[in-house]
Design an enzyme around this catalytic site. Sequence first.
Site, PDB file in Angstrom:
ATOM      1  N   TRP B 325       0.844  -1.201   0.000  1.00  0.00           N
ATOM      2  CA  TRP B 325       0.000   0.000   0.000  1.00  0.00           C
ATOM      3  C   TRP B 325       0.884   1.259   0.000  1.00  0.00           C
ATOM      4  O   TRP B 325       0.558   2.266  -0.619  1.00  0.00           O
ATOM      5  CB  TRP B 325      -0.901  -0.007   1.247  1.00  0.00           C
ATOM      6  CG  TRP B 325      -1.734   1.237   1.410  1.00  0.00           C
ATOM      7  CD1 TRP B 325      -2.985   1.454   0.918  1.00  0.00           C
ATOM      8  CD2 TRP B 325      -1.380   2.435   2.111  1.00  0.00           C
ATOM      9  NE1 TRP B 325      -3.430   2.695   1.268  1.00  0.00           N
ATOM     10  CE2 TRP B 325      -2.462   3.329   2.005  1.00  0.00           C
ATOM     11  CE3 TRP B 325      -0.247   2.843   2.824  1.00  0.00           C
ATOM     12  CZ2 TRP B 325      -2.461   4.601   2.577  1.00  0.00           C
ATOM     13  CZ3 TRP B 325      -0.242   4.115   3.393  1.00  0.00           C
ATOM     14  CH2 TRP B 325      -1.344   4.967   3.265  1.00  0.00           C
ATOM     15  N   HIS B 326       2.036   1.161   0.693  1.00  0.00           N
ATOM     16  CA  HIS B 326       2.902   2.335   0.808  1.00  0.00           C
ATOM     17  C   HIS B 326       3.564   2.706  -0.512  1.00  0.00           C
ATOM     18  O   HIS B 326       3.905   3.870  -0.726  1.00  0.00           O
ATOM     19  CB  HIS B 326       3.974   2.106   1.873  1.00  0.00           C
ATOM     20  CG  HIS B 326       3.444   2.225   3.260  1.00  0.00           C
ATOM     21  ND1 HIS B 326       2.860   1.177   3.918  1.00  0.00           N
ATOM     22  CD2 HIS B 326       3.362   3.277   4.099  1.00  0.00           C
ATOM     23  CE1 HIS B 326       2.465   1.580   5.120  1.00  0.00           C
ATOM     24  NE2 HIS B 326       2.748   2.853   5.245  1.00  0.00           N
ATOM     25  N   GLY B 327       3.777   1.749  -1.361  1.00  0.00           N
ATOM     26  CA  GLY B 327       4.426   2.119  -2.615  1.00  0.00           C
ATOM     27  C   GLY B 327       4.686   0.922  -3.503  1.00  0.00           C
ATOM     28  O   GLY B 327       4.742  -0.221  -3.032  1.00  0.00           O
TER      29      GLY B 327
END
Lengths: 302, 482
Positions: B325-327
């Site tokens: 989700w972060h990257g």
Amino acid sequence: MKKFVFKVLSFLSFLLILPLCILVLDPFDYYTHSYRLRYDRIHIVRQRNVADWALSEVEKISKDLKSKSTTIAIGDSRGRVLISNGFENGWKGRILERGSDILYDLNFGGAHLEESFSLFDREIVNCPNVKSIIITLPIDRLINMPYNRNRIQSSMFNSNTPNLSYLTNWSQLGYFLTKNKAGPSFKPKDPKVWEKIEKQFFTIFEKSRRSVFNANLADFNSEILELNRNDKYKIIIFIPPYEPIFFERITANFGDDYEYFLGEIMNLPYTVYNLQKEIDKFDFVDPVHGKLKKGPLTDLLN
Amino acid sequence: MLFNSLDFAIFIPIVFALYWLVPNKNFRAQNLLIVFASYVFYGWWDWRFLSLILFSTLVDYLVGVQLINQEKPIKRKLLLWVSILVNLGFLGFFKYYDFFLDNFICAFSFFGMEIETSSLNIILPVGISFYTFQTLSYTIDVYNRKLNATKDFISFAAFVGFFPQLVAGPIERASNLLPQFYKKRVFGYHKAVDGLRQILWGLFKKVVIADNCAEFANLIFNDSSNYSGSTLLLGAIFFTFQIYGDFSGYSDIAIGTARLFGFNLKQNFAFPYFSRDVAEFWRRWHISLSTWFRDYLYIPLGGSRGSTWMKVRNTFIIFIVSGFWHGANWTFIVWGALNAIYFLPLLLKNKNRSNLNSVAQGKLLPSFSELFKIVITFGLTVFAWVFFRADNLSHAISYLSEIFSSSLFLIPYLLWKKEVFITLGLIIFFITIEWLGREEQYAIAKIGWRRRRAIRHLFYYILAIMIFWFGGQEQEFIYFQF
């Protein structure tokens, strides 16, 4: 609601006194961006430092760099003879080889190559129209580098965090440099204070990542290769001329080393112009470095 | 628009004044103003991507309205999937398209097949991960009949686009935030003051702590091959405080700003670096995201029930998805997997809920055992952050290899710098204040009611002056990129 607004405004008004004073007075011109563009080199150098001047030059030319085909000269201030008005030998034309190119001179006092490359990395590297880079390389700098500092990094830090700059040694040094405008004879009464200032001049700068290529052409060459990763620029090495008296001093102190490095540089896979060789026959007078008044501060700055 | 920018400093008083000057405190007019202000706030960055928010808002609103009267399970499920596909479709395209394409090409070239294609260099819309998850939670809750769908489009648009938390959270649940848009807001002096206090603390975290740490973290991470292990460790510690100051600072500003407008957002960080184990860390770090994954992914998967294999599987899924989700980078996936590895022993030994209270509750100092656990947990966190910050996996591995070499025992190269000492001093000051306020919603909350006015104001002035001194460089918030 009224109470809230009143209290917030009271808090802010009191809080804003100090920053407003600094913003209005701005005793060391940290905020006045246009300051850098308004004043000449000597003014900036005297009031701040040569690295600030170099950064201001990049700001000045940044628009042109994006639109015109240009050549950038980086390195020690000895390279400034390329553009000096008093120098008529047409070296600029010879070195550029392309009459339509504009030469931007970003050489500055005592700049070693890491400083020059830091300056280059800042903005110039992204400009598509820079065609060639002239690297001014005084050989004695390779043999005997007097300090291991990166003034460009320090100047970048200061220009990015002007508020913080007020807390650093810069303020103190800036004060004395500003005072020095009154005349080169200015000195604090206590010689120990003066020694401290002189010492600070060398310690306030960011430490260089490495020993600034001292006697190490392999490092120098790898840095150039890094700079010119995609073979984008034409690299020109410019060995600048010295006035005879200085040159004699260099050869007396570093004669063998000088010859050795000269040979090594001439063998580098770049175009090399050794102007030192050509000026021997003219009684060369450096048109740039002869202009500054001599004095304790100008010696430091130069 | 950045919270730490002059633009926002001008924007917020204007919106605040207009909001509270609305005649008779008409909440519908206030909601409309919030929608307008939120779109200006977001459009300041790039107005083109407003269409994405609008479209997402419209889809989820219509899905919600349809779900009200729809009783057939198949049609309800179909509506839910429309919302999921639209939202995750946007997210997948803008955030993960290039990643999957690159890995696809890599996988094929591994088997000797060369594919001619080019990535699209897609711009990632700011905050897409946050508002996508927020609207998804609404649809899922409505689908599960945990929440009544709204027919008030303006309130719903205000909920999705609420500017304080639009671009970097906290990811609010519809059940908490949406009902606040249905009722009249009354200006509360103490609430507003509390909001301003939290904004001040958030700005301090961001401008003074995070941005100063960023200076050195970037310097060291960007040139890590030239530094000793000790310097790299220092860089990792700087990044640890950078990311905490940056993200929790943003959350504090968001929560404080919302309070100025009469809204209550949920706490997003609860002093995570004082955690005694990794499970506690994850209950205290980015709470709105952790609970989102817990409620909408972990529990539907079976949570910690079932066989050991199921527990291991679910734990890895939730942490890896959280990392992803972060990257769109393998570094985030490894970071997530690493945290799963940290977490699993606690889960399998049923010790994942052994530290539910605040550390050293009611005491000034922790016990030796607590301190030891805090240091160990902090060390594990620092280790994992290296993957989060590194450019790629090989960078992370070479970075960590150098840390665990003999050069760890050298004096860090940067330690001589005065600015490093100043930053370390600031970190110590920051940790002290956070420790003293660790039982509150945010570190300086209690100074508002426990201290004398003179002390309070002096403290506020010190913080404000520090923000001024260190606030020369406007740096974006790290989580904007997520």
